[in-house]
Scaffold this motif. Structure first.
Motif, mmCIF file in Angstrom:
data_model
loop_
_atom_site.group_PDB
_atom_site.id
_atom_site.type_symbol
_atom_site.label_atom_id
_atom_site.label_comp_id
_atom_site.label_asym_id
_atom_site.label_seq_id
_atom_site.Cartn_x
_atom_site.Cartn_y
_atom_site.Cartn_z
ATOM 1 N N PHE A 71 -20.524 8.049 -13.478
ATOM 2 C CA PHE A 71 -20.357 7.148 -14.620
ATOM 3 C C PHE A 71 -20.575 7.904 -15.929
ATOM 4 O O PHE A 71 -21.516 8.689 -16.049
ATOM 5 N N PHE A 72 -19.690 7.661 -16.885
ATOM 6 C CA PHE A 72 -19.814 8.305 -18.187
ATOM 7 C C PHE A 72 -20.117 7.261 -19.251
ATOM 8 O O PHE A 72 -19.871 6.062 -19.053
ATOM 9 N N ASN A 73 -20.658 7.706 -20.361
ATOM 10 C CA ASN A 73 -20.975 6.802 -21.461
ATOM 11 C C ASN A 73 -19.684 6.228 -22.048
ATOM 12 O O ASN A 73 -18.792 6.977 -22.453
ATOM 13 N N VAL A 74 -19.592 4.915 -22.070
ATOM 14 C CA VAL A 74 -18.363 4.249 -22.488
ATOM 15 C C VAL A 74 -17.928 4.718 -23.881
ATOM 16 O O VAL A 74 -18.751 4.930 -24.771
ATOM 17 N N GLN A 75 -16.622 4.940 -24.041
ATOM 18 C CA GLN A 75 -15.992 5.405 -25.270
ATOM 19 C C GLN A 75 -16.492 6.787 -25.702
ATOM 20 O O GLN A 75 -16.542 7.108 -26.887
ATOM 21 N N ASP A 76 -16.838 7.618 -24.708
ATOM 22 C CA ASP A 76 -17.292 8.988 -24.989
ATOM 23 C C ASP A 76 -16.416 9.967 -24.197
ATOM 24 O O ASP A 76 -16.749 10.337 -23.070
ATOM 25 N N PRO A 77 -15.275 10.407 -24.757
ATOM 26 C CA PRO A 77 -14.353 11.292 -24.036
ATOM 27 C C PRO A 77 -14.987 12.608 -23.582
ATOM 28 O O PRO A 77 -14.625 13.137 -22.536
ATOM 29 N N GLN A 78 -15.916 13.134 -24.387
ATOM 30 C CA GLN A 78 -16.566 14.388 -23.991
ATOM 31 C C GLN A 78 -17.389 14.193 -22.723
ATOM 32 O O GLN A 78 -17.350 15.030 -21.811
ATOM 33 N N ASP A 79 -18.142 13.089 -22.649
ATOM 34 C CA ASP A 79 -18.928 12.818 -21.448
ATOM 35 C C ASP A 79 -18.005 12.565 -20.258
ATOM 36 O O ASP A 79 -18.305 12.989 -19.130
ATOM 37 N N LEU A 80 -16.889 11.893 -20.499
ATOM 38 C CA LEU A 80 -15.896 11.680 -19.435
ATOM 39 C C LEU A 80 -15.383 13.022 -18.921
ATOM 40 O O LEU A 80 -15.312 13.248 -17.707
ATOM 41 N N ALA A 81 -15.046 13.917 -19.834
ATOM 42 C CA ALA A 81 -14.566 15.244 -19.440
ATOM 43 C C ALA A 81 -15.632 15.994 -18.642
ATOM 44 O O ALA A 81 -15.332 16.648 -17.628
ATOM 45 N N ASP A 82 -16.890 15.869 -19.067
ATOM 46 C CA ASP A 82 -17.980 16.550 -18.362
ATOM 47 C C ASP A 82 -18.142 16.029 -16.934
ATOM 48 O O ASP A 82 -18.370 16.803 -15.991
ATOM 49 N N LYS A 83 -18.009 14.708 -16.767
ATOM 50 C CA LYS A 83 -18.165 14.118 -15.427
ATOM 51 C C LYS A 83 -16.993 14.508 -14.521
ATOM 52 O O LYS A 83 -17.169 14.767 -13.325
ATOM 53 N N ILE A 84 -15.795 14.557 -15.065
ATOM 54 C CA ILE A 84 -14.638 15.025 -14.293
ATOM 55 C C ILE A 84 -14.877 16.463 -13.847
ATOM 56 O O ILE A 84 -14.612 16.831 -12.694
ATOM 57 N N LYS A 85 -15.398 17.269 -14.747
ATOM 58 C CA LYS A 85 -15.662 18.674 -14.451
ATOM 59 C C LYS A 85 -16.660 18.818 -13.301
ATOM 60 O O LYS A 85 -16.508 19.698 -12.432
ATOM 61 N N VAL A 86 -17.679 17.947 -13.258
ATOM 62 C CA VAL A 86 -18.662 17.986 -12.170
ATOM 63 C C VAL A 86 -17.963 17.810 -10.823
ATOM 64 O O VAL A 86 -18.222 18.545 -9.858
ATOM 65 N N LEU A 87 -17.043 16.840 -10.743
ATOM 66 C CA LEU A 87 -16.352 16.583 -9.485
ATOM 67 C C LEU A 87 -15.353 17.683 -9.134
ATOM 68 O O LEU A 87 -15.113 17.946 -7.957
ATOM 69 N N LEU A 88 -14.780 18.321 -10.144
ATOM 70 C CA LEU A 88 -13.839 19.403 -9.889
ATOM 71 C C LEU A 88 -14.544 20.653 -9.364
ATOM 72 O O LEU A 88 -13.952 21.444 -8.621
ATOM 73 N N GLU A 89 -15.814 20.808 -9.728
ATOM 74 C CA GLU A 89 -16.496 22.069 -9.432
ATOM 75 C C GLU A 89 -17.576 21.963 -8.356
ATOM 76 O O GLU A 89 -18.158 22.980 -7.973
ATOM 77 N N ASN A 90 -17.863 20.750 -7.865
ATOM 78 C CA ASN A 90 -18.941 20.583 -6.892
ATOM 79 C C ASN A 90 -18.429 19.875 -5.640
ATOM 80 O O ASN A 90 -18.381 18.647 -5.582
ATOM 81 N N LYS A 91 -18.067 20.675 -4.648
ATOM 82 C CA LYS A 91 -17.480 20.125 -3.424
ATOM 83 C C LYS A 91 -18.438 19.223 -2.677
ATOM 84 O O LYS A 91 -18.047 18.170 -2.138
ATOM 85 N N GLU A 92 -19.727 19.584 -2.622
ATOM 86 C CA GLU A 92 -20.701 18.773 -1.894
ATOM 87 C C GLU A 92 -20.838 17.388 -2.518
ATOM 88 O O GLU A 92 -20.901 16.371 -1.811
ATOM 89 N N ILE A 93 -20.916 17.321 -3.839
ATOM 90 C CA ILE A 93 -21.011 16.027 -4.531
ATOM 91 C C ILE A 93 -19.753 15.224 -4.276
ATOM 92 O O ILE A 93 -19.799 14.022 -4.000
#
Length: 380
Positions: free
Chosen positions: A319-341
């Motif tokens: 979950f990212f902070n609503v109306q925060d594109p940077q936080d959204l990008a950061d959360k997408i990045k977590v899923l792209l880079e962490n196979k276990e998660i």
């Protein structure tokens, strides 16, 4: 029982073409209840639709002037539908009537009063005091209608979430509010993943869905993930604005606007073929499409608003902070880079999806409607 649903839109064929959560809910619930009860649906007469037809044992009647699908404005068409649905409803012999959105709630209530039968409002979200903020000046009509609806003495309101129930309790007696989630169920199917990492988004293209925040996030990610792709499914008044934003960031080859996909199974195929799902909305009553993503085994990134977090039980995604594109990008990045998660979220999402199967939810609805019908008849 003989149960009447009043819903602004309803599928025309067994391809189950639906465009929004309210009509998907109406169809799924009518289908479940039709196993033990006779179902009649009053809905808008739309292009390519017969005035009367039957779908999977559910009788459907198109009402009012023929119209195209729309979620805002269209005041005359909506007024025509409301009047025509009421006129059709009071001719019928039914035991209970249920309305499915702010347009159909007052129609169901008036049919119930006229026929002296129980009336129910199926409630997705409460927008009192928020209509203009969410949809602009066109929201004035919605504000008036919803205030009118919640001042009526419905015999029961069935909220899709505890979040919605808490909002309803500010305007309506809590003793007459039940909570039953949406049905989210589809047969298992197999697809191949897209060759490049792809995010899917299924949403009406309106301001409060905040699809632009996803586009901003993809712009942020583009430098480090140039092969990242996105499919946006849906139409709406913001489509032109969003396409211009994509052009501004030179993302035309990365972001595809798929428009309205008629068959819901094809929408699910797009979701399941993707690697991630995103719902950036700032306003939801339930977050049905998040549950669909979990059922497809696709981890999601969604705004941290209460109804989405409740529907998912905080599982299956980030979950990212609503109306925060940077936080959204950061959360997408977590899923792209962490196979276990990624794998953990996929597995727990598929488990959570089981909570929304049709038979289980249908039994809850039937329990409330049967009790209401019996209590109403005892009172005479």
């Amino acid at each position: 029982m003989k149960i009447c649903f009043v819903t602004e839109y309803f599928p025309k064929t067994e391809s189950l073409e639906v465009k929004g959560g309210a009509e998907a809910t109406a169809f799924n619930e009518a289908l479940q209840l039709s196993k033990n009860h006779e179902m009649i649906v009053l809905t808008s007469l739309t292009d390519g639709m017969s005035s009367e037809y039957e779908i999977k044992g559910i009788k459907v009647k198109g009402c009012g002037r023929k119209r195209s699908y729309g979620q805002s404005g269209l005041f005359r068409d909506r007024l025509s539908f409301m009047y025509a649905a009421y006129q059709e409803g009071i001719k019928m012999e039914v035991d209970l009537v249920v309305g499915y959105n702010f347009i159909t709630h007052p129609v169901a209530w008036k049919i119930g009063k006229k026929l002296n039968i129980p009336s129910v409002a199926r409630y997705h979200d409460v927008w009192i005091g928020e209509w203009i903020k969410n949809v602009g000046l066109a929201g004035i009509t919605g504000e008036i209608l919803e205030r009118y609806t919640l001042s009526r003495k419905f015999d029961l309101i069935v909220a899709v979430s505890f979040f919605t129930r808490r909002k309803l309790e500010k305007h309506f007696s809590g003793e007459k509010i039940a909570v039953v989630p949406n049905i989210v169920e589809f047969p298992p199917f197999e697809v191949e993943k897209y060759p490049e990492i792809t995010i899917s988004c299924v949403s009406r293209l309106v301001e409060y869905k905040r699809v632009e925040d996803l586009i901003y996030a993809l712009h942020i990610l583009n430098k480090d993930y140039p092969s990242l792709r996105c499919n946006i499914v849906g139409t709406g008044p913001q489509e032109s604005h969003l396409q211009k934003l994509v052009e501004k960031f030179d993302l035309q080859k990365k972001i595809k606007f798929c428009g309205f996909i008629e068959k819901h199974e094809d929408v699910l195929r797009i979701i399941k073929s993707s690697h991630l799902f995103c719902l950036p909305s700032k306003v939801e009553g339930f977050g049905l499409v998040i549950v669909e993503a979990m059922g497809c085994g696709v981890p999601f990134v969604a705004s941290n608003i209460e109804p989405i977090m409740e529907a998912s039980d905080n599982k299956g995604g980030l979950f990212f902070n609503v109306q925060d594109p940077q936080d959204l990008a950061d959360k997408i990045k977590v899923l792209l880079e962490n196979k276990e998660i990624y794998i953990r979220l996929k597995e727990e999402g598929q488990k959570q999806y089981q909570e929304y199967k049709g038979e289980s939810v249908g039994e809850k609805l039937e329990y409330h409607y049967t009790n209401l019908y019996e209590e109403y008849n005892k009172k005479g």
